[in-house]
Design an enzyme around this catalytic site. Structure first.
Site, PDB file in Angstrom:
ATOM      1  N   ARG A 178      -9.367  79.501 -12.709  1.00  0.00           N
ATOM      2  CA  ARG A 178     -10.773  79.946 -12.603  1.00  0.00           C
ATOM      3  C   ARG A 178     -11.620  79.443 -13.768  1.00  0.00           C
ATOM      4  O   ARG A 178     -12.531  80.141 -14.232  1.00  0.00           O
ATOM      5  CB  ARG A 178     -10.854  81.477 -12.549  1.00  0.00           C
ATOM      6  CG  ARG A 178     -10.219  82.110 -11.314  1.00  0.00           C
ATOM      7  CD  ARG A 178     -10.954  81.723 -10.042  1.00  0.00           C
ATOM      8  NE  ARG A 178     -10.513  82.500  -8.904  1.00  0.00           N
ATOM      9  CZ  ARG A 178      -9.497  82.155  -8.099  1.00  0.00           C
ATOM     10  NH1 ARG A 178      -8.822  81.031  -8.303  1.00  0.00           N
ATOM     11  NH2 ARG A 178      -9.177  82.927  -7.073  1.00  0.00           N
ATOM     12  N   SER A 251     -13.632  88.250  -5.385  1.00  0.00           N
ATOM     13  CA  SER A 251     -13.080  88.942  -6.567  1.00  0.00           C
ATOM     14  C   SER A 251     -14.154  89.005  -7.637  1.00  0.00           C
ATOM     15  O   SER A 251     -14.681  87.966  -8.040  1.00  0.00           O
ATOM     16  CB  SER A 251     -11.896  88.172  -7.158  1.00  0.00           C
ATOM     17  OG  SER A 251     -10.848  88.081  -6.244  1.00  0.00           O
ATOM     18  N   GLU A 347     -15.508  87.337 -12.842  1.00  0.00           N
ATOM     19  CA  GLU A 347     -15.335  85.971 -12.317  1.00  0.00           C
ATOM     20  C   GLU A 347     -16.686  85.319 -12.002  1.00  0.00           C
ATOM     21  O   GLU A 347     -16.923  84.176 -12.362  1.00  0.00           O
ATOM     22  CB  GLU A 347     -14.446  85.996 -11.069  1.00  0.00           C
ATOM     23  CG  GLU A 347     -14.166  84.601 -10.561  1.00  0.00           C
ATOM     24  CD  GLU A 347     -13.623  84.580  -9.155  1.00  0.00           C
ATOM     25  OE1 GLU A 347     -12.425  84.821  -8.991  1.00  0.00           O
ATOM     26  OE2 GLU A 347     -14.398  84.285  -8.225  1.00  0.00           O
TER      27      GLU A 347
END
Ligand code: FAD
Ligand code: EPU
Length: 352
Positions: A178, A251, A347
């Site tokens: 990520r 998420s 995120e």
């Protein structure tokens, strides 16, 4: 692939404006959390060759958006937003696959489905991730045991600081879980196109929890890339709320990476805690597990909530403001920190 045409054969493109520019625009349709923020300027680019000209017309360097599926606006945007609406794909066959260059504004899942229909393999586990191709390298999108870094050959960008086009090879993109160069230097690079190396044959990746079981449920004895994609789509539809039905950004927290010693200590205290090995002697914890253990799953404050389906997903039941959503996210971070001494990081990009 629907909506995807080779630039030189896309006759409709020549009669379309190369870009549009508007003042005081609602961002409600430009973010999947459905926050009703506004932007002072919003430009949409359709023709990448006109980017420098468009940038000169904006009051300030813009914040770039694809489909807004990984952003949280906590207030109005005083500057300019640039929406990437460019389209096109170019295919160069290699012996056992192809180099495929895809314009930033193409739909990611449209591209995945097109690649599978063309007989390429590799992207099947990444189906149904919302957003554009241009945003995919920003956080090195990943799912079901695969990340795009495996298939990216290079990324074509406009360097806002240097005011020139550049090509960054995969190593320069510094991809990790990520994360990437683009995430670490926000607003410096505008992704114009991504070039992928797609194989025709690639071992299937079935190890992620639930994939084999889903294939069995589908009575698939000999899986193919297309049947794996179908299984992943079924799993995702069951687990994640659909942003078309309820505002969310997938998420909201990354799975935290902690040193191995801390992970071992946590495992002793909480034997059922989910953990996975990660690079550099770190261990990945399940943020969903940590949040659920703190009792946040399904909670709601006004129209801001934590999904009942998945503890990692922050949801907007209708009229939550960006500030309210962010306040709830911060209370989750605080709760997990106090109970487990683990710091959760959001995120999505928080735009204040
Ligand atoms: P945006 O939200 O518009 O932008 C995201 C970031 O990228 C911002 O920082 C923006 O400034 C930057 N950006 C966008 N386009 C460009 C460009 N052309 N040049 C430079 N910067 C740019 N992600 C995963 O990794 N795995 C998943 O499984 C996953 N599942 C999801 C499920 C749901 C239901 C939702 C809503 C989201 C999910 N996501 C997942 C997150 C999201 O889909 C990805 O991050 C996606 O890449 C975002 O694409 P976008 O076009 O919407 O980007
Ligand atoms: N879990 C819980 N409670 C929950 C949800 C999950 O305890 O409410 C635990 C369960 O033990 C479950 C485990 O977490 O087995 C893993 O759950 P899941 O398979 O849903 O994966 P995740 O780690 O929660 C990550 C990505 C997703 C990606 C899936 C599938 C991150 C931050 N999220 O979620 O990506 O789709 O794996 O690979 O890495 C996104 O980035 O937006 C996203 C949706």
């Amino acid at each position: 692939m629907a909506g995807m045409a080779r630039p030189d054969t896309d006759s409709a493109r020549s009669v379309t404006d190369p870009y549009t520019l508007h003042n005081d625009v609602s961002l409600a349709v430009h973010n999947t959390l459905r926050v009703r923020a506004r932007a002072r300027q919003l430009a949409e680019l359709k023709d990448a060759s006109r980017l420098p000209e468009l940038l000169d017309k904006l009051d300030a360097p813009p914040l770039v958006l694809g489909q807004g599926s990984n952003v949280l606006f906590t207030g109005d945007v005083a500057g300019a937003i640039l929406v990437m609406g460019t389209r096109g794909v170019q295919v160069e066959e290699t012996g056992d696959g192809a180099c495929v260059t895809v314009a930033a504004g193409e739909s990611w899942d449209g591209f995945v489905r097109w690649s599978l229909a063309q007989g390429f393999a590799g992207l099947e586990n990444l189906t149904l991730i919302p957003g554009t191709v241009g945003a995919a390298p920003i956080q090195n999108i990943g799912a079901y045991g695969v990340e795009i870094a495996e298939f990216v050959e290079r990324v074509e960008v406009w360097d806002v600081r240097e005011r020139r086009a550049m090509i960054l090879d995969k190593a320069a993109c510094a991809f990790s879980y990520r994360d990437s160069l683009f995430k670490r230097e926000p607003d410096r690079y505008i992704v114009i196109a991504v070039r992928f190396l797609l194989p025709r044959v690639q071992p299937l990746r079935l190890e992620y929890a639930g994939v084999r079981q889903e294939l069995a449920r589908m009575n698939v004895a000999e899986p193919t890339p297309r049947s794996v994609a179908e299984a992943v789509r079924a799993l995702r539809r069951r687990k994640l709320p659909d942003p078309a039905v309820i505002g969310n950004a997938g998420s909201f927290f990354k799975n935290p990476l902690v040193p191995a010693a801390q992970a071992a200590e946590l495992k002793r205290a909480y034997p059922d805690m989910m953990q996975w090995p990660a690079p550099d002697e770190q261990v990945k914890l399940s943020a969903g597990w940590l949040i659920e253990a703190c009792g946040f799953k399904g909670m709601r404050e006004g129209d801001a909530g934590i999904s009942e389906r998945h503890a990692l997903v922050l949801v907007n039941y209708g009229h939550a403001s960006g500030e309210q959503l962010w306040a709830l996210a911060k209370s989750v971070i605080h709760g997990v920190q106090s109970r487990f001494d683990v710091t959760l990081e959001p995120e999505p990009r928080i735009i204040s």
